[in-house]
Write an enzyme that holds these catalytic residues in place. Structure first.
Site, PDB file in Angstrom:
ATOM      1  N   GLU A 188      -9.722  -1.691   4.911  1.00 37.45           N
ATOM      2  CA  GLU A 188     -10.153  -1.302   6.348  1.00 37.45           C
ATOM      3  C   GLU A 188     -11.523  -2.194   6.731  1.00 37.45           C
ATOM      4  O   GLU A 188     -12.322  -2.886   5.826  1.00 37.45           O
ATOM      5  CB  GLU A 188     -10.191   0.004   6.510  1.00 37.45           C
ATOM      6  CG  GLU A 188      -9.384   1.088   6.463  1.00 37.45           C
ATOM      7  CD  GLU A 188      -8.827   1.220   7.599  1.00 37.45           C
ATOM      8  OE1 GLU A 188      -8.659   0.483   8.626  1.00 37.45           O
ATOM      9  OE2 GLU A 188      -8.446   2.498   7.773  1.00 37.45           O
ATOM     10  N   HIS A 229      -7.152  -4.537  10.032  1.00 30.17           N
ATOM     11  CA  HIS A 229      -7.080  -4.242   8.748  1.00 30.17           C
ATOM     12  C   HIS A 229      -5.546  -5.045   8.368  1.00 30.17           C
ATOM     13  O   HIS A 229      -4.696  -5.123   9.075  1.00 30.17           O
ATOM     14  CB  HIS A 229      -6.827  -2.887   8.445  1.00 30.17           C
ATOM     15  CG  HIS A 229      -5.903  -1.919   8.800  1.00 30.17           C
ATOM     16  ND1 HIS A 229      -5.995  -0.907   9.492  1.00 30.17           N
ATOM     17  CD2 HIS A 229      -4.537  -2.153   8.439  1.00 30.17           C
ATOM     18  CE1 HIS A 229      -4.764  -0.079   9.817  1.00 30.17           C
ATOM     19  NE2 HIS A 229      -3.953  -0.986   9.143  1.00 30.17           N
ATOM     20  N   ASP A 240       0.762  -1.256  -0.110  1.00 26.21           N
ATOM     21  CA  ASP A 240       0.024  -0.005  -0.238  1.00 26.21           C
ATOM     22  C   ASP A 240       0.941   1.333  -0.078  1.00 26.21           C
ATOM     23  O   ASP A 240       2.058   1.205   0.098  1.00 26.21           O
ATOM     24  CB  ASP A 240      -0.987  -0.090   1.070  1.00 26.21           C
ATOM     25  CG  ASP A 240      -0.252  -0.332   2.582  1.00 26.21           C
ATOM     26  OD1 ASP A 240       1.010  -0.260   2.647  1.00 26.21           O
ATOM     27  OD2 ASP A 240      -0.856  -0.627   3.504  1.00 26.21           O
ATOM     28  N   ASN A 281      -7.450  -2.289  14.319  1.00 28.14           N
ATOM     29  CA  ASN A 281      -8.730  -2.960  13.945  1.00 28.14           C
ATOM     30  C   ASN A 281      -8.860  -3.976  13.049  1.00 28.14           C
ATOM     31  O   ASN A 281      -9.935  -4.061  12.467  1.00 28.14           O
ATOM     32  CB  ASN A 281      -9.386  -1.563  13.405  1.00 28.14           C
ATOM     33  CG  ASN A 281      -8.878  -1.171  12.051  1.00 28.14           C
ATOM     34  OD1 ASN A 281      -7.856  -1.791  11.581  1.00 28.14           O
ATOM     35  ND2 ASN A 281      -9.110   0.048  11.315  1.00 28.14           N
TER      36      ASN A 281
HETATM   37  C1  GLP Z   1      -0.124   0.464   8.565  1.00 28.66           C
HETATM   38  C2  GLP Z   1      -0.007  -0.326   7.355  1.00 28.66           C
HETATM   39  C3  GLP Z   1      -0.265  -1.838   7.430  1.00 28.66           C
HETATM   40  C4  GLP Z   1       0.423  -2.304   8.917  1.00 28.66           C
HETATM   41  C5  GLP Z   1      -0.325  -1.487   9.626  1.00 28.66           C
HETATM   42  C6  GLP Z   1       0.447  -1.944  11.154  1.00 28.66           C
HETATM   43  O1  GLP Z   1      -1.693   0.805   8.654  1.00 28.66           O
HETATM   44  N1  GLP Z   1      -0.813   0.215   6.131  1.00 28.66           N
HETATM   45  O2  GLP Z   1       0.208  -2.562   6.466  1.00 28.66           O
HETATM   46  O3  GLP Z   1       0.395  -3.603   8.997  1.00 28.66           O
HETATM   47  O4  GLP Z   1       0.144  -0.166   9.697  1.00 28.66           O
HETATM   48  O5  GLP Z   1       1.525  -0.987  11.487  1.00 28.66           O
HETATM   49  P1  GLP Z   1       2.483  -1.108  12.836  1.00 28.66           P
HETATM   50  O6  GLP Z   1       3.334  -2.400  12.645  1.00 28.66           O
HETATM   51  O7  GLP Z   1       3.219  -0.024  12.898  1.00 28.66           O
HETATM   52  O8  GLP Z   1       1.513  -1.406  13.910  1.00 28.66           O
END
Ligand code: GLP
Length: 250
Positions: A142, A137, A67, A135
């Site tokens: 989402e 995702h 993404d 959440n």
């Molecule tokens: C973002 C990314 C996700 C990732 C998530 C968790 O939203 N788009 O791909 O898994 O963050 O991030 P973190 O590892 O900082 O908790």
């Protein structure tokens, strides 16, 4: 689905890195699906460390990121382009032309999504790394009433904006939209590794593993995949039933 629970995030990250490296060594032309976020940082550090010591060869490896934020230039420090370059790509011998990340500043974002889908069809992902949002995702898919199959433009939830604001000066600077691979894109990968560490992920992990599959927890779709490894630490695994967990003492 195998679920590994580690005491130490460092050991977990080392083992995930070893898995990635062994994939690259076995298949030097493999396609890696990559993720961003804090969870991935120690893993990328291990890959960089390994490259310095063993010169694992990434020359013919292709990478597809999950993404990117809409509207952020690739030189913007908060873009996922920047994150990937800083934390991994500039340290290894990957070929620039083999790096694919959705471009969030293209005028026609829908067309960018369509192109990304086409690329993913041409180069199916061998090994997909995933983090998880609090959440539930994955990528930026989402919670919603339906699963969206292919790369699409998404409006981020307030909770995601709040969790992701750490890297920005204020939450108002976090883009409200992003481009993300869809659920079918992700599920097409031959092997998926999801990593979740820390207390804040415990509810999402419980829903992912122990509740019925639902688009309200997009990660729960992984229950249907044939080849998934889930790497947790004791904090993120707190709410799980203890059966079926593979404990790592480290
Ligand atoms: C973002 C990314 C996700 C990732 C998530 C968790 O939203 N788009 O791909 O898994 O963050 O991030 P973190 O590892 O900082 O908790």
């Amino acid at each position: 689905m195998k679920v590994y629970v580690y005491k130490s995030v460092e050991e977990l990250s080392k083992d995930v890195a070893k898995l990635i490296i062994s994939n690259v060594n076995k298949n030097p032309k493999c396609v890696l699906g990559l993720a961003t976020g804090n969870t991935m940082l120690p893993i990328y550090k291990e890959l960089v460390k390994d490259y310095k010591t063993n010169q694992t060869n990434y020359e013919n490896v292709k990478t597809f990121n999950l993404d990117e934020y809409a509207g952020l230039h690739y030189l913007n420090k908060n873009s996922y382009h920047y994150y990937m370059k800083k934390n991994l790509f500039q340290h290894i011998n990957i070929n620039k032309s083999n790096i694919y990340i959705p471009n969030g500043i293209k005028k026609d974002l829908q067309k960018e999504c369509d192109n990304y889908n086409e690329l993913l069809q041409n180069y199916p992902v061998d090994l997909q790394l995933l983090g998880i949002g609090t959440n539930g995702h994955i990528g930026f898919n989402e919670p919603s009433t339906t699963f969206t199959p292919f790369t699409h433009i998404v409006t981020l939830k307030d909770s995601t904006i709040l969790s992701n604001q750490k890297l920005f000066n204020k939450s108002s600077e976090v883009p409200k939209k992003a481009l993300t691979m869809g659920i079918q894109n992700i599920m097409t990968a031959k092997h998926i590794i999801l990593i979740a560490t820390g207390d804040s992920k415990q509810y999402a992990v419980k829903k992912l593993l122990e509740e019925p599959i639902s688009p309200f927890c997009p990660a729960s779709i992984l229950q249907k995949h044939q080849n998934v490894d889930i790497f947790l630490n004791t904090d993120s695994a707190k709410l799980l039933n203890k059966t079926n967990l593979i404990k790592k003492t480290a």
